[in-house]
Design an enzyme around this catalytic site. Structure first.
Site, PDB file in Angstrom:
ATOM      1  N   ARG A   1     -68.360  -9.415  -6.366  1.00 47.79           N
ATOM      2  CA  ARG A   1     -69.697  -8.886  -6.567  1.00 47.79           C
ATOM      3  C   ARG A   1     -70.476  -9.019  -5.261  1.00 47.79           C
ATOM      4  O   ARG A   1     -70.389 -10.033  -4.576  1.00 47.79           O
ATOM      5  CB  ARG A   1     -70.443  -9.643  -7.679  1.00 47.79           C
ATOM      6  CG  ARG A   1     -69.936  -9.331  -9.088  1.00 47.79           C
ATOM      7  CD  ARG A   1     -70.355  -7.937  -9.523  1.00 47.79           C
ATOM      8  NE  ARG A   1     -69.939  -7.629 -10.889  1.00 47.79           N
ATOM      9  CZ  ARG A   1     -68.815  -7.015 -11.208  1.00 47.79           C
ATOM     10  NH1 ARG A   1     -67.965  -6.667 -10.246  1.00 47.79           N
ATOM     11  NH2 ARG A   1     -68.526  -6.749 -12.466  1.00 47.79           N
TER      12      ARG A   1
ATOM     13  N   GLU B   1     -76.080  -1.352  -3.575  1.00 49.23           N
ATOM     14  CA  GLU B   1     -75.167  -0.208  -3.565  1.00 49.23           C
ATOM     15  C   GLU B   1     -75.855   1.013  -4.161  1.00 49.23           C
ATOM     16  O   GLU B   1     -76.666   0.879  -5.084  1.00 49.23           O
ATOM     17  CB  GLU B   1     -73.904  -0.550  -4.365  1.00 49.23           C
ATOM     18  CG  GLU B   1     -73.099  -1.692  -3.762  1.00 49.23           C
ATOM     19  CD  GLU B   1     -71.828  -2.017  -4.547  1.00 49.23           C
ATOM     20  OE1 GLU B   1     -71.592  -1.384  -5.602  1.00 49.23           O
ATOM     21  OE2 GLU B   1     -71.069  -2.892  -4.100  1.00 49.23           O
TER      22      GLU B   1
ATOM     23  N   HIS C   1     -66.781  -0.017  -2.857  1.00 50.36           N
ATOM     24  CA  HIS C   1     -66.603  -0.589  -4.192  1.00 50.36           C
ATOM     25  C   HIS C   1     -65.470   0.130  -4.947  1.00 50.36           C
ATOM     26  O   HIS C   1     -65.675   0.742  -5.995  1.00 50.36           O
ATOM     27  CB  HIS C   1     -67.902  -0.515  -5.000  1.00 50.36           C
ATOM     28  CG  HIS C   1     -67.954  -1.530  -6.114  1.00 50.36           C
ATOM     29  ND1 HIS C   1     -69.123  -2.043  -6.600  1.00 50.36           N
ATOM     30  CD2 HIS C   1     -66.970  -2.121  -6.845  1.00 50.36           C
ATOM     31  CE1 HIS C   1     -68.870  -2.908  -7.569  1.00 50.36           C
ATOM     32  NE2 HIS C   1     -67.569  -2.969  -7.732  1.00 50.36           N
TER      33      HIS C   1
END
Length: 529
Positions: A232, A261, A279
């Site tokens: 994370r 993000e 990601h």
């Protein structure tokens, strides 16, 4: 009768769609387009999203018929679970869909960092053949530190073992004997930082882990270390990592997740020794297929009024109405238990006493385990995977019931034995017509105090003046006391202060209180949703 309607707001695997389209009216919308999403919600029974659709209070208000929100993935950052719960909407995810993909991405980044794959690729396609510049390092016989030994951390450790690496891990909630079964040595965080040639992070993101790998931690690592974060964003402080790389205190990094993000600008982008990705941990065909089929099955269960194992908030259907109100309470007791334990647990007993013991209370055990393990493992802990999480960590779990409850109509307890033999227990009840949540016992100390979002427990030698000292120090820190209860075993023995406060107590204030009253134990727990 018309079929129940399911709104698919983002791309879902064909297999997931196939599980729905025969029995439901499946519709599609661009969930990222707010102007299209809100009107489309007006008459739907279920909503399926991934990460781009924001399911907040406004969206929930626009969906009066909505029964379930399903996230085709693991994270729920884009779903307001609290607002959904208040609206009576079930929230489900696919907790195990991407664990293999995430583990493989971490290893991918670790290898790419070790062998300078990304800058060598860029140089070669730019017409430069620079073998010596991009000389890397082997994994064999190196020490890898796994920060967080949950499901993904274990998968990573098992795979890196095949490279002949020495495995160490930091996870205060894993028993050393259990870790040893998979060839991992459990160490403290400082020791891991000092010994590791590679560090890979696999923790949940919460107030305790945010910024865990920051300036202070990076001051303790080898200058040759390479750090990977595919868990994370924010657990590894990106600015601190960039400073350490620039100053030669860290050799390189692999980063798949960022604090904010989408991320298109970062100080980490300046370095050839850093390999980054947008990601991609769950971005495999296999993970997307699993996510699609898992949430489709959950939607079918929810719209049929059946028990939904992967729900992350209070379950709908399949649970006795007499038992259901106690589930949030036992989950909170589990969280308090973990805070009091402060480390690995060998055994957990969940005890149900009183009238509700006549019902099927297996779900009470599951809710307790959600509380015990939620926030200390990387993956979401749900009703379906909670027993497996306990089993993977070598924790024995027992459910005990009795219709005898001398003091309360019903009482729920989480008690356990820690790896070092210490015992911890916490009990609670629902009181009065409003079913108010109350704490009734902690480690043998009787009490009756309402649960609150912020609580603290102080154990010390019973003597005069302690309450005033605690109140004064909290006052200096501008922390308002909502409730306080003092319990003790015998006069002059040991005592326990249980505090409910309006805001979290700063760490330095808690340390000051502990030192001032010579506390044997000081624990704080945050019960915010």
């Amino acid at each position: 009768m018309p079929k129940p309607s399911v709104l698919v707001a983002e791309e879902l695997s064909p297999a997931g769609i196939a599980l729905l389209e025969d029995d439901f009216d499946v519709r599609h919308v661009d969930g990222a387009d707010r102007s299209a999403l809100l009107p489309a919600l007006s008459d739907v029974d279920a909503l399926i999203v991934r990460s781009a659709t924001k399911v907040d209070a406004e969206a929930l208000a626009a969906a009066p018929r909505l029964q379930v929100v399903a996230r085709a993935g693991v994270g729920l950052d884009n779903v307001d679970v609290d607002a959904a719960t208040k609206a009576g909407v079930l929230v489900v995810n696919a907790p195990t869909s991407n664990i293999v993909s995430a583990a493989e991405q971490a290893i991918n980044l670790l290898l790419a960092s070790a062998r300078n794959t990304a800058p060598a690729h860029q140089a070669l396609i730019g017409g430069e053949w620079k073998r010596s510049k991009y000389t890397g390092v082997e994994l064999y016989d190196k020490t890898v530190g796994v920060v967080g030994l949950g499901r993904i951390g274990v998968l990573v450790a098992q795979r890196l073992s095949a490279f002949g690496m020495k495995l160490i891990a930091y996870d205060p909630f894993v028993q050393p004997a259990r870790a040893a079964q998979i060839g991992v040595e459990v160490v403290g965080l400082d020791e891991l930082l000092e010994r590791s040639d590679f560090i890979t992070v696999h923790l949940p993101k919460n107030k305790d882990t945010l910024g865990l790998i920051g300036d202070e931690a990076l001051a303790k690592v080898k200058p040759t270390v390479r750090i990977v974060n595919a868990a994370r964003g924010g657990i590894v402080d990106e600015a601190a990592l960039a400073r350490a790389i620039k100053e030669g205190r860290v050799a390189g990094a692999g980063v798949d997740v960022f604090a904010k993000e989408p991320c298109t600008e970062s100080p980490l982008f300046e370095f050839e020794s850093v390999v980054v990705a947008p990601h991609l941990g769950a971005s495999t065909h296999e993970a997307q297929e699993k996510a699609g089929t898992q949430v489709a099955r959950s939607v079918r269960l929810a719209l049929s009024g059946e028990f939904v194992p992967d729900a992350v908030n209070i379950q709908g259907g399949g649970v006795s109405e007499e038992v259901k109100p106690g589930l949030p309470l036992i989950e909170k007791l589990g969280r308090i238990f973990t805070a009091l334990a402060g480390g690995a647990v060998a055994r957990v007993d969940v005890e149900v006493r009183g009238e509700i013991a006549a019902h099927d209370v297996k779900i009470v055990e599951l809710a307790a385990l959600k509380g015990v393990f939620g926030g200390v493992v990387e993956e979401a802990v749900t009703y379906v995977n909670a027993p497996l999480v306990a089993k993977e960590r070598g924790v024995e779990v027992n459910l005990l019931t009795s219709d005898d409850s001398p003091d309360w109509r019903n009482e729920l307890t989480v008690r356990g034995i820690l790896a070092d033999g210490q015992r911890v227990s916490v009990s609670g009840t629902l009181s009065g017509p409003r079913q108010s949540e109350k704490l009734t016992e902690v480690n043998g100390y009787s009490m009756e105090i309402a649960l609150s979002e912020h609580m603290a427990f102080l154990q010390y030698e019973d003597r005069p003046g302690i309450v005033g000292t605690v109140g004064a120090l909290l006052g200096e820190a501008r922390v308002n006391i909502a409730g306080m209860q003092v319990s003790r075993d015998v006069e002059g023995g040991t005592a326990l202060i249980t505090l409910t406060v309006d805001s979290a107590i700063p760490g330095e204030t808690l340390d000051a209180i502990s030192a001032e009253i010579s506390a044997d134990t000081t624990r704080q727990v945050d019960l915010e949703d």
